[in-house]
Structures are given as C-alpha cells and as structure tokens.
Write a protein that holds these residues in place. Structure first.
Motif, PDB file in Angstrom:
ATOM      1  N   UNK A 286      13.879  -6.764  61.794  1.00 21.52           N
ATOM      2  CA  UNK A 286      12.865  -6.001  61.081  1.00 21.52           C
ATOM      3  C   UNK A 286      13.246  -5.836  59.614  1.00 21.52           C
ATOM      4  N   UNK A 287      14.524  -5.666  59.342  1.00 25.13           N
ATOM      5  CA  UNK A 287      14.977  -5.561  57.952  1.00 25.13           C
ATOM      6  C   UNK A 287      14.754  -6.865  57.197  1.00 25.13           C
ATOM      7  N   UNK A 288      15.052  -7.998  57.864  1.00 27.11           N
ATOM      8  CA  UNK A 288      14.831  -9.302  57.234  1.00 27.11           C
ATOM      9  C   UNK A 288      13.353  -9.512  56.938  1.00 27.11           C
ATOM     10  N   UNK A 289      12.502  -9.172  57.906  1.00 24.09           N
ATOM     11  CA  UNK A 289      11.056  -9.308  57.690  1.00 24.09           C
ATOM     12  C   UNK A 289      10.596  -8.432  56.527  1.00 24.09           C
ATOM     13  N   UNK A 290      11.121  -7.212  56.448  1.00 23.96           N
ATOM     14  CA  UNK A 290      10.759  -6.315  55.356  1.00 23.96           C
ATOM     15  C   UNK A 290      11.229  -6.825  54.003  1.00 23.96           C
ATOM     16  N   UNK A 291      12.454  -7.360  53.949  1.00 25.00           N
ATOM     17  CA  UNK A 291      12.975  -7.880  52.683  1.00 25.00           C
ATOM     18  C   UNK A 291      12.172  -9.077  52.192  1.00 25.00           C
ATOM     19  N   UNK A 292      11.790  -9.966  53.119  1.00 18.45           N
ATOM     20  CA  UNK A 292      10.974 -11.106  52.727  1.00 18.45           C
ATOM     21  C   UNK A 292       9.620 -10.652  52.203  1.00 18.45           C
ATOM     22  N   UNK A 293       9.047  -9.647  52.838  1.00 16.97           N
ATOM     23  CA  UNK A 293       7.759  -9.142  52.378  1.00 16.97           C
ATOM     24  C   UNK A 293       7.882  -8.530  50.991  1.00 16.97           C
ATOM     25  N   UNK A 294       8.982  -7.821  50.736  1.00 18.68           N
ATOM     26  CA  UNK A 294       9.201  -7.255  49.411  1.00 18.68           C
ATOM     27  C   UNK A 294       9.333  -8.353  48.356  1.00 18.68           C
ATOM     28  N   UNK A 295      10.013  -9.455  48.718  1.00 16.59           N
ATOM     29  CA  UNK A 295      10.273 -10.531  47.757  1.00 16.59           C
ATOM     30  C   UNK A 295       9.041 -11.381  47.476  1.00 16.59           C
ATOM     31  N   UNK A 296       8.238 -11.642  48.498  1.00 16.26           N
ATOM     32  CA  UNK A 296       7.155 -12.624  48.366  1.00 16.26           C
ATOM     33  C   UNK A 296       5.761 -12.021  48.370  1.00 16.26           C
ATOM     34  N   UNK A 297       5.618 -10.759  48.784  1.00 21.03           N
ATOM     35  CA  UNK A 297       4.289 -10.177  48.898  1.00 21.03           C
ATOM     36  C   UNK A 297       3.495 -10.730  50.058  1.00 21.03           C
ATOM     37  N   UNK A 298       4.182 -11.258  51.081  1.00 18.18           N
ATOM     38  CA  UNK A 298       3.494 -11.825  52.240  1.00 18.18           C
ATOM     39  C   UNK A 298       2.727 -10.749  53.002  1.00 18.18           C
ATOM     40  N   UNK A 299       1.621 -11.154  53.607  1.00 17.24           N
ATOM     41  CA  UNK A 299       0.835 -10.268  54.476  1.00 17.24           C
ATOM     42  C   UNK A 299       1.235 -10.536  55.914  1.00 17.24           C
ATOM     43  N   UNK A 300       1.481  -9.466  56.666  1.00 14.94           N
ATOM     44  CA  UNK A 300       1.895  -9.588  58.066  1.00 14.94           C
ATOM     45  C   UNK A 300       0.797  -9.070  58.989  1.00 14.94           C
ATOM     46  N   UNK A 301       0.509  -9.860  60.035  1.00 10.67           N
ATOM     47  CA  UNK A 301      -0.289  -9.378  61.158  1.00 10.67           C
ATOM     48  C   UNK A 301       0.682  -9.237  62.323  1.00 10.67           C
ATOM     49  N   UNK A 302       1.048  -8.002  62.646  1.00 11.83           N
ATOM     50  CA  UNK A 302       2.088  -7.716  63.639  1.00 11.83           C
ATOM     51  C   UNK A 302       1.442  -7.307  64.959  1.00 11.83           C
TER      52      UNK A 302
END
Length: 495
Positions: free
Chosen positions: A453-469
């Motif tokens: 979950x931390x890795x997913x959060x860090x990637x989202x912070x870096x790239x601005x990716x949108x997640x459908x969880x």
C-alpha cells in the motif's frame, strides 16, 4: 514434547505429517514440517507469504511442480501407504475421494472450456456410482451449500463468466462433493466479502463437526484463525512450530489528497455502462444484468474504491475499464478520449496508460517465464533495451518485496502472495495514468500488505496516477480511498 524432543500429538489423527521437506532445484522450500489433523477439527497453518504454506499443501495432495524432491512422511488414516512417492494412479483414487483440495488459485483449478455443472458432475461420478440425474442434483445442492446465488445459472456458466469469489466457492463445492475425510483448503476465503466468508467458514466448521471432517486450513488472516481454529501451527522459512506466531501490523492510512481543479478532465470516466453475460443473444436477453447503467469518474491523483458482495459485478466493471470486455452499452473515457463505446478511438493509442492488477495472480502470469522477465516485458515492448528493462524490473521487484533469489523463479515456484507482488510490479513498471487494482492485497500477509500500500501511494504521489481500487475489505477501502462506490443488484451508488 516426548523424550526425543519431537512434538507429541493427540491420537486418532486423520492426517499425519512428519519431517516433511520439499526442494526444487537448489531451493529448499519446506524443511522439517510436522503436524497432525484430527477428525472434527480445523487445524490452521499460518505464516508470511512465501514461508512454505502452499508448498506444504501441494506436497500433501501430490501436486508439487515437476522436479520437486520430497522427504519425510505423510500418512492418511486407513491408507497403508506413505503418500510421499505415491504413484499417479493411486493419487487419482485418493484425491477427491479421501482428500479434498481447494487451491489458492481457484480459477486455475477449473477448466475454462467446460461449464461448472460438467466439472462438478464429473468429479462426483468419478468417485460415486450415481446416474447423471442424481449427480446433477447433488451438484446443485453443493453449489447452494457454498452460498452461491441461483445455482442453476452458476452451473450453466463457464469459469470466465464468474467472479473470483464465485470460482473459489465452486472449487470448494467440488472439494466437498465426495464427502472426503480430510480437506486441504489453501486461502479459501481471500476473494470473499465478509458475509460470504463467514458463511463459508461456518460451512467448513459444520462439516468438520457433523461429518468428522479433518480440515487443514491455510491462511494469513488472523481473524479466520480466531474464528475457526482448534489447533494452530506457524510456518516460517519452511519450518513449522506449534502455536500462532502470526501477527498483524496496523494498515497504512493514506494521506488526504488535495481537490482537483474544477475544470480538470478526469483520468477515467465511465458513463452508462451495462453488461449481461451470455454466449448468445437469447441468453443475454433472458439473464439478469450484471451491470446496469453504471457511471463513475476518477480524477488524476485520486483513488476511487469499489465494494460489493462476491459476484456483484466489480471485476466485470474492472475488465471493461481495462478493455478486456466490451460493454453492451455505455462508454469508457481515458484522458478525454473514448476507448470503449460507439465513439471509441483505437485502444492501441492508449497502450500502457491503463494497467490492471488481477485478482487471480497465477492466471495472469506466464508459467514459462521468470518473474523478472515478465516485469521487464512491458518495457521492452515500449522500446527500452533489454539491459535497461531488466535493471528497472529488478528494482521494481525489490520494491514490492521479492528477494534476489526469487526474481528468477517461475510462477509455479512462487507462493500466491509472491505472484501477486509480481503482478503489481508488472502493472506499475510503466508508470501508467490509470491503474485498476482488483483485490491487490487480498493474498498478502499483514507484514507485506502495508509495504505494498505504501508503494502504491508513493507511485501515485510521483505520477498522479488514478486508482480504481476493488476490494471486499471495507476498512481498507475507507482508509485508502477518496470516494467509495458500492455495486448491488447490478447498480452503482456512491456511499
């Protein structure tokens, strides 16, 4: 403990394992595992992802990968042979009749070309002298017993037309259909919502008490252990010890996101999507809709959660977003361009911008290729050199928790949790705009879940990716998501 220091067990065990060891090539996967399963009890085997739980279960039922070396002994009550080294034909007589098995990869245990009814009736008639009509009635009763809605419809479906949780329950129905004396259940509730999980655990528990079934339940979920376990063994680095050494860490709580600009284009927009399964137009017309007029949007840098009961249609919507399924009506828009629906553009223009972490980690990986090769493949396809792709793949696999010794293994040599980490690494390696996360941590133990979950959060912070969880774990959804939707009766509502 007895005089020679070995564990002492209660008598009348249905299944006894003594000093079990499993080696695949140079890798020692299991060493010195000893336990017993008594009639009418549930014996839980717990441990971290990759600790050897699944390899232990595969050794018990004779389904280890080709080339595996096994030592120690496995004995079954009233079978006067050691199960280690048993001939294939003898296993065919025992497996299903004396030992029921539910694998962690439920979808992989089912044949994709045959209906559920065909596969369940085949398993029943293989071990019981029943007519086709009697076997079908038994099959429908077993499907109803595992809490599947509309057993007639499920029986007529193929595995690809069912959700992961429904396939898991079908596999359990097959395993219990011949009234075995021992059930080996490897993570049988990971893809199920809380209500269905409780019903399935109640069913397993009642079968143990009423029929004298001995259950070896493999899990990383401490709540499952608390609910059903009579005995517990912990396994770590392939070695078992009595007692529960499995601990949990609190889940990571995602930091709040700033609101998107009012005129910002959503990274993902789903509008009026409907879907009904069926191989013919007549079947689709006569069956209930899986999705009906579903609409949602996900802004860049935000996470939208999707919950619902097993079989509600969550995975169907995810596959439509990813382009795996085509909706009957409606459209899917990514970064302002339609990729599904009447006005869609060539989806190849959006290749790499939408990635999918599948609910079934085994089925989504190539069994012939190593973990590092599969993670590097999307980079090579996008033009990166082989050397650069491998270096980035190794770095990503390290980030998701695989060791250097594991990155060169094939999926059959990895645990379910390790395969799921490979799937996550492969999805994130190209830094996509939209990521569909279908139960991304359901097969992971608590110690690695927070890291993922931390890795997913860090990637989202870096790239601005949108997640459908997508998840059935409501506390997880509430902690990780900006907006939450629920699917019920084929319709979507915001909660």
């Amino acid at each position: 403990m007895n005089e020679n220091g070995s564990p002492s067990y209660k008598p009348h065990a249905l299944l006894s394992i003594n000093g079990l060891g499993v080696q695949l090539g140079e890798h020692v996967l299991v060493r010195d595992v000893s336990l017993q399963v008594r009639p009418g009890t549930v014996h839980c085997l717990v441990g971290d992802s990759g600790s050897g739980k699944t390899m232990t279960s595969l050794a018990i039922v004779g389904l280890l990968p080709h080339g595996s070396k096994v030592n120690g002994s496995i004995s079954l009550a009233n079978v006067h042979e050691d199960l280690v080294g048993l001939p294939r034909q003898r296993w065919a007589d025992l497996r299903g009749r004396r030992i029921g098995y539910v694998g962690q990869n439920a979808l992989g245990c089912l044949h994709p070309a045959y209906t559920v009814e065909f596969q369940l009736v085949e398993a029943i008639r293989r071990h019981q002298s029943l007519s086709a009509k009697q076997a079908r009635a038994t099959a429908l009763a077993e499907l109803a017993a595992v809490d599947l809605p509309d057993p007639e419809r499920v029986a007529a479906a193929r595995p690809a037309e069912l959700s992961g949780g429904m396939c898991q329950r079908v596999a359990l129905a097959i395993a219990l259909s011949n009234r075995p004396s021992v059930l080996i259940a490897d993570e049988p509730t990971t893809a199920l919502d809380d209500e269905t999980q409780e019903n399935i655990l109640t069913l397993i528990r009642s079968r143990a008490v009423v029929d004298g079934l001995g259950v070896l339940l493999i899990t990383h979920d401490r709540q499952v252990v608390d609910d059903v376990a009579d005995d517990v063994a912990s396994i770590r680095d392939g070695v078992s010890t009595p007692g529960n050494k499995h601990t949990a860490s609190p889940p990571r709580v995602r930091a709040a996101r700033s609101a998107p600009a009012p005129d910002a284009v959503p990274a993902l927009a789903v509008s009026g999507v409907s879907m009904t399964y069926g191989r013919t137009r007549r079947q689709r017309r006569n069956r209930p809709a899986t999705l009906r007029d579903v609409s949602l949007s996900v802004d860049a840098g935000t996470t939208v959660g999707l919950i619902g009961r097993s079989g509600a249609g969550k995975t169907t919507l995810a596959r439509i977003v990813a382009g795996i399924l085509e909706p009957a009506t409606g459209e899917v828009v990514i970064d302002g361009e339609a990729v599904a629906g009447p006005n869609r553009v060539d989806r190849r223009r959006k290749a790499g911008l939408v990635q999918y972490v599948f609910q079934d980690p085994f089925g989504s990986l190539n069994p012939r290729r190593s973990a590092v090769a599969q993670v590097a493949e999307p980079l090579v396809a996008s033009g990166a050199s082989a050397e650069e792709a491998e270096a980035r793949a190794l770095s990503m696999l390290t980030d998701v928790g695989l060791t250097p010794a594991q990155v060169d293994r094939r999926p059959t040599q990895l645990s379910g949790g390790q395969c799921q980490r490979v799937g996550i690494a492969r999805a994130l390696i190209r830094r996509p705009s939209v990521v569909v996360l279908d139960e991304p941590v359901s097969a992971l133990d608590w110690s690695i879940r927070d890291e993922i979950l931390s890795i997913l959060g860090e990637l989202q912070d870096d790239t601005g990716a949108a997640y459908l969880l997508i998840a059935h774990d409501r506390p997880l959804i509430e902690q990780q998501c900006d907006t939450i939707y629920e699917i019920a009766d084929a319709e979507l509502c915001q909660i």
